[in-house]
Design an enzyme around this catalytic site. Structure first.
Site, mmCIF file in Angstrom:
data_model
loop_
_atom_site.group_PDB
_atom_site.id
_atom_site.type_symbol
_atom_site.label_atom_id
_atom_site.label_comp_id
_atom_site.label_asym_id
_atom_site.label_seq_id
_atom_site.Cartn_x
_atom_site.Cartn_y
_atom_site.Cartn_z
ATOM 1 N N HIS A 56 0.844 -1.197 0.000
ATOM 2 C CA HIS A 56 0.000 0.000 0.000
ATOM 3 C C HIS A 56 0.876 1.242 0.000
ATOM 4 O O HIS A 56 2.096 1.159 0.124
ATOM 5 C CB HIS A 56 -0.992 0.000 1.158
ATOM 6 C CG HIS A 56 -0.408 0.114 2.529
ATOM 7 N ND1 HIS A 56 0.422 -0.841 3.065
ATOM 8 C CD2 HIS A 56 -0.536 1.069 3.496
ATOM 9 C CE1 HIS A 56 0.761 -0.486 4.301
ATOM 10 N NE2 HIS A 56 0.216 0.667 4.573
ATOM 11 N N HIS A 58 1.344 3.986 1.956
ATOM 12 C CA HIS A 58 1.870 4.764 3.073
ATOM 13 C C HIS A 58 3.392 4.831 3.031
ATOM 14 O O HIS A 58 4.072 3.852 2.724
ATOM 15 C CB HIS A 58 1.387 4.185 4.400
ATOM 16 C CG HIS A 58 -0.025 4.563 4.722
ATOM 17 N ND1 HIS A 58 -0.787 3.900 5.652
ATOM 18 C CD2 HIS A 58 -0.826 5.556 4.232
ATOM 19 C CE1 HIS A 58 -1.993 4.451 5.729
ATOM 20 N NE2 HIS A 58 -2.033 5.458 4.867
ATOM 21 N N ASP A 60 5.737 4.844 5.141
ATOM 22 C CA ASP A 60 6.570 3.922 5.923
ATOM 23 C C ASP A 60 6.601 2.518 5.328
ATOM 24 O O ASP A 60 7.195 1.610 5.925
ATOM 25 C CB ASP A 60 6.135 3.884 7.398
ATOM 26 C CG ASP A 60 4.715 3.377 7.597
ATOM 27 O OD1 ASP A 60 3.885 3.498 6.669
ATOM 28 O OD2 ASP A 60 4.418 2.855 8.692
ATOM 29 N N HIS A 61 6.016 2.335 4.161
ATOM 30 C CA HIS A 61 6.096 1.070 3.431
ATOM 31 C C HIS A 61 6.745 1.219 2.048
ATOM 32 O O HIS A 61 7.072 0.209 1.420
ATOM 33 C CB HIS A 61 4.712 0.428 3.295
ATOM 34 C CG HIS A 61 4.154 -0.013 4.607
ATOM 35 N ND1 HIS A 61 4.201 -1.317 5.035
ATOM 36 C CD2 HIS A 61 3.567 0.685 5.616
ATOM 37 C CE1 HIS A 61 3.662 -1.409 6.246
ATOM 38 N NE2 HIS A 61 3.275 -0.208 6.608
ATOM 39 N N HIS A 114 -7.673 -0.490 5.768
ATOM 40 C CA HIS A 114 -6.680 0.447 6.296
ATOM 41 C C HIS A 114 -6.477 1.563 5.275
ATOM 42 O O HIS A 114 -6.515 2.748 5.610
ATOM 43 C CB HIS A 114 -5.383 -0.313 6.562
ATOM 44 C CG HIS A 114 -4.240 0.532 7.026
ATOM 45 N ND1 HIS A 114 -4.237 1.156 8.252
ATOM 46 C CD2 HIS A 114 -3.044 0.827 6.445
ATOM 47 C CE1 HIS A 114 -3.089 1.819 8.399
ATOM 48 N NE2 HIS A 114 -2.357 1.630 7.309
ATOM 49 N N ASP A 133 -0.526 -3.813 6.770
ATOM 50 C CA ASP A 133 -1.333 -3.155 7.800
ATOM 51 C C ASP A 133 -2.814 -3.527 7.710
ATOM 52 O O ASP A 133 -3.677 -2.770 8.168
ATOM 53 C CB ASP A 133 -1.167 -1.639 7.681
ATOM 54 C CG ASP A 133 0.242 -1.180 8.014
ATOM 55 O OD1 ASP A 133 1.082 -2.027 8.354
ATOM 56 O OD2 ASP A 133 0.503 0.030 7.918
ATOM 57 N N HIS A 171 4.259 -4.348 11.220
ATOM 58 C CA HIS A 171 4.711 -3.528 12.342
ATOM 59 C C HIS A 171 4.901 -4.359 13.603
ATOM 60 O O HIS A 171 4.267 -5.410 13.780
ATOM 61 C CB HIS A 171 3.686 -2.428 12.652
ATOM 62 C CG HIS A 171 3.647 -1.347 11.635
ATOM 63 N ND1 HIS A 171 4.501 -0.265 11.657
ATOM 64 C CD2 HIS A 171 2.848 -1.168 10.554
ATOM 65 C CE1 HIS A 171 4.225 0.533 10.635
ATOM 66 N NE2 HIS A 171 3.227 -0.003 9.949
#
Length: 255
Positions: A56, A58, A60-61, A114, A133, A171
């Site tokens: 996805h 975001h 942080d990915h 999410h 996530d 995470h």
């Protein structure tokens, strides 16, 4: 021969995953929070990265995708529905599409909730699913874009996979997720045991991820929302499954 799996801690509490086919040497990474730990893991094993799989959009990915592509020449795969906010894709994917890494083929699952356009990658021969996530260890992602109905449908798809499947989520939130789960099911023996094991792992600075789907089914309140005991625990006996899930998610947001 199953794929080799390597769990790579990144940033503060993220995980990336390497999968490697010993027969062909093909190697993929699932999500790239940052490039340096992934490059180090590849170099230490003498592996050459062939593919980058994105779950996805975001940051942080995906923050390290461009640097990792430049360093390795790997091909990038991601969701067609998310392509407008992902790094440049070599192949855009839809639910039911496939990704072949060496001699094993994985299937794409739409797990929106999410975010919309979030996908998971299921490699059945190796009993691996990469959920980022969506389904998380003892939890699930916040509903930033989707509805409870959307997320419940996504989690239900994942819950139907073989119970021995390893759930590779994105995470290190496990101990806090377990604390919340215990607030709903304080007498659940599987959950009590998991809490002890997770605490010991973190004390030793070991990842609590991946987990087995069977463990999630026994301890994760978001997968257990359909159970009468969970509905009673949130004061909603007789409610629909999705309404119970929505209440559990709201409680976790406030926890």
């Amino acid at each position: 021969m199953p794929l080799d799996l390597v769990t790579i801690p990144c940033l503060k509490d993220n995980y990336a995953f390497l999968i490697h086919d010993p027969a062909t040497g093909a190697t993929a990474v699932i999500d790239v929070p940052e490039s340096a730990p992934i490059v180090a893991a590849l170099e230490s094993r003498g592996w050459q990265l062939s593919d980058i799989l994105i779950t996805h959009h975001h940051d942080d990915h995906i923050a390290g995708v461009a640097a990792l592509r430049d360093a390795t020449g790997a091909k990038v795969w991601g969701a067609q529905a998310d392509a407008h906010r992902l790094p440049r894709l070599d192949t855009a994917l839809r639910e039911g599409g496939t990704v072949t890494i060496g001699s094993e083929t994985g299937t794409v699952i739409d797990v929106s909730g999410h975010t919309m356009g979030h996908i998971a990658f299921h490699f059945p021969d190796s009993a691996l699913v990469f959920t980022a996530d969506s389904l998380m260890a003892a939890g699930c992602g916040r509903l930033f874009e989707g509805t409870p109905e959307t997320m419940w449908a996504s989690l239900s798809k994942l819950a139907a996979l073989p119970p021995e499947t390893l759930v590779c989520s994105g995470h290190e939130y496990t101990t806090s997720n377990i604390r919340f789960a215990l607030s709903l099911e304080p007498g659940n023996p599987a959950l009590i045991s998991r809490a002890s094991k997770a605490a010991a792992a973190r004390e030793d600075v070991r990842p609590t991820v991946p987990s087995t789907l069977s463990e999630e089914l026994a301890t994760n309140p978001f997968l257990r929302a359909a159970l009468p005991d969970l509905k009673a625990a949130v004061g909603m006996p007789g409610s629909s499954d999705v309404d119970a899930f929505a209440e559990i998610r709201k409680r976790k947001d406030r926890f």
